[in-house]
Design an enzyme around this catalytic site. Structure first.
Site, PDB file in Angstrom:
ATOM      1  N   GLY A 100       8.307 -15.390  19.270  1.00  0.00           N
ATOM      2  CA  GLY A 100       7.889 -14.902  17.954  1.00  0.00           C
ATOM      3  C   GLY A 100       7.367 -13.490  18.085  1.00  0.00           C
ATOM      4  O   GLY A 100       7.748 -12.746  18.990  1.00  0.00           O
ATOM      5  N   CYS A 101       6.467 -13.122  17.206  1.00  0.00           N
ATOM      6  CA  CYS A 101       5.894 -11.774  17.213  1.00  0.00           C
ATOM      7  C   CYS A 101       5.229 -11.491  18.556  1.00  0.00           C
ATOM      8  O   CYS A 101       4.428 -12.279  19.042  1.00  0.00           O
ATOM      9  CB  CYS A 101       4.868 -11.657  16.086  1.00  0.00           C
ATOM     10  SG  CYS A 101       3.969 -10.097  16.093  1.00  0.00           S
ATOM     11  N   PHE A 102       5.554 -10.354  19.139  1.00  0.00           N
ATOM     12  CA  PHE A 102       4.998 -10.049  20.458  1.00  0.00           C
ATOM     13  C   PHE A 102       3.496  -9.822  20.443  1.00  0.00           C
ATOM     14  O   PHE A 102       2.834  -9.938  21.456  1.00  0.00           O
ATOM     15  CB  PHE A 102       5.731  -8.929  21.186  1.00  0.00           C
ATOM     16  CG  PHE A 102       6.021  -7.659  20.430  1.00  0.00           C
ATOM     17  CD1 PHE A 102       5.214  -7.143  19.445  1.00  0.00           C
ATOM     18  CD2 PHE A 102       7.166  -6.941  20.759  1.00  0.00           C
ATOM     19  CE1 PHE A 102       5.506  -5.954  18.793  1.00  0.00           C
ATOM     20  CE2 PHE A 102       7.487  -5.744  20.122  1.00  0.00           C
ATOM     21  CZ  PHE A 102       6.644  -5.254  19.135  1.00  0.00           C
ATOM     22  N   TRP A 103       2.904  -9.513  19.287  1.00  0.00           N
ATOM     23  CA  TRP A 103       1.457  -9.358  19.229  1.00  0.00           C
ATOM     24  C   TRP A 103       0.759 -10.666  19.604  1.00  0.00           C
ATOM     25  O   TRP A 103      -0.251 -10.663  20.296  1.00  0.00           O
ATOM     26  CB  TRP A 103       1.003  -8.932  17.843  1.00  0.00           C
ATOM     27  CG  TRP A 103       1.496  -7.615  17.368  1.00  0.00           C
ATOM     28  CD1 TRP A 103       2.036  -6.597  18.109  1.00  0.00           C
ATOM     29  CD2 TRP A 103       1.500  -7.152  16.014  1.00  0.00           C
ATOM     30  NE1 TRP A 103       2.360  -5.548  17.297  1.00  0.00           N
ATOM     31  CE2 TRP A 103       2.044  -5.856  16.001  1.00  0.00           C
ATOM     32  CE3 TRP A 103       1.092  -7.713  14.815  1.00  0.00           C
ATOM     33  CZ2 TRP A 103       2.180  -5.111  14.833  1.00  0.00           C
ATOM     34  CZ3 TRP A 103       1.227  -6.971  13.644  1.00  0.00           C
ATOM     35  CH2 TRP A 103       1.770  -5.681  13.663  1.00  0.00           C
ATOM     36  N   CYS A 104       1.321 -11.789  19.155  1.00  0.00           N
ATOM     37  CA  CYS A 104       0.735 -13.109  19.452  1.00  0.00           C
ATOM     38  C   CYS A 104       0.845 -13.429  20.935  1.00  0.00           C
ATOM     39  O   CYS A 104      -0.136 -13.813  21.574  1.00  0.00           O
ATOM     40  CB  CYS A 104       1.462 -14.204  18.665  1.00  0.00           C
ATOM     41  SG  CYS A 104       1.310 -14.081  16.874  1.00  0.00           S
TER      42      CYS A 104
END
Length: 176
Positions: free
Chosen positions: A11-15
């Site tokens: 998913g989102c790489f920030w997570c």
């Protein structure tokens, strides 16, 4: 110390980055784009869905302190490996579940962990397993994004709960 790299799309790489930065034995985490066909794509290009890239984190770890198996067990806990090209409200091929190995032995470990995840999820795991290809580092403002922007809306609503789930589930794996 035995350094090793693995590249993961959850998913989102920030997570994903925010979680792995807290794992004992992880030496470095870098957000980037992998396994697409455009050379050095921008965030806007990747979000457009036409480059074939996945938002990923490249995790450098000391395999004498944490095994690849343990890193992948965390991976399958912090994202939903059963949704194709989606994590929550984030939709598109850039959010697909993927394990991108750097050496053949990693493939074997990943296959075993995927098989276990498949059993736990009744055969619905859609995580792709491929050699890492055409990786490029994401723009500077994406690096350590959650750490720099914890109050930003997406971070507070999406990233923080994933980090908290990791912290509760894997207390023994937290950095001191």
């Amino acid at each position: 110390m035995a350094r090793e790299l693995i590249t993961l799309g959850g998913g989102c790489f920030w997570c994903t980055e925010a979680v792995y930065q807290q794992v004992d034995g992880v030496l470095a985490v870098e957000s980037g784009y992998s396994n697409g066909h455009t050379r050095n794509p921008s965030y806007q290009q990747v979000c457009g869905g036409d480059t074939g890239h996945n938002e990923v984190v490249r995790v450098e770890f000391d395999n004498e302190r944490i095994s690849l198996r343990e890193l992948l067990e965390i991976f399958f806990t912090i994202h939903d490996p059963t949704t194709l090209n989606r994590q929550g409200a984030d939709v598109g091929t850039q959010y697909r579940s993927g394990i991108y190995f750097h050496e053949p032995a990693q493939r074997e470990v990943a296959l075993a962990v995927i098989e276990e995840a498949n059993a736990a999820h009744r055969g619905r795991v859609v995580t792709e397993l491929q050699p890492v290809d055409n990786y490029s580092r994401a723009e500077d403002y994406h690096q350590r994004y959650f750490q720099k922007n914890p109050q930003q809306g997406y971070c507070a609503a999406v990233v923080a709960p994933k980090v908290e789930k990791f912290r509760k589930t894997f207390k023994a794996r937290l950095k001191a």
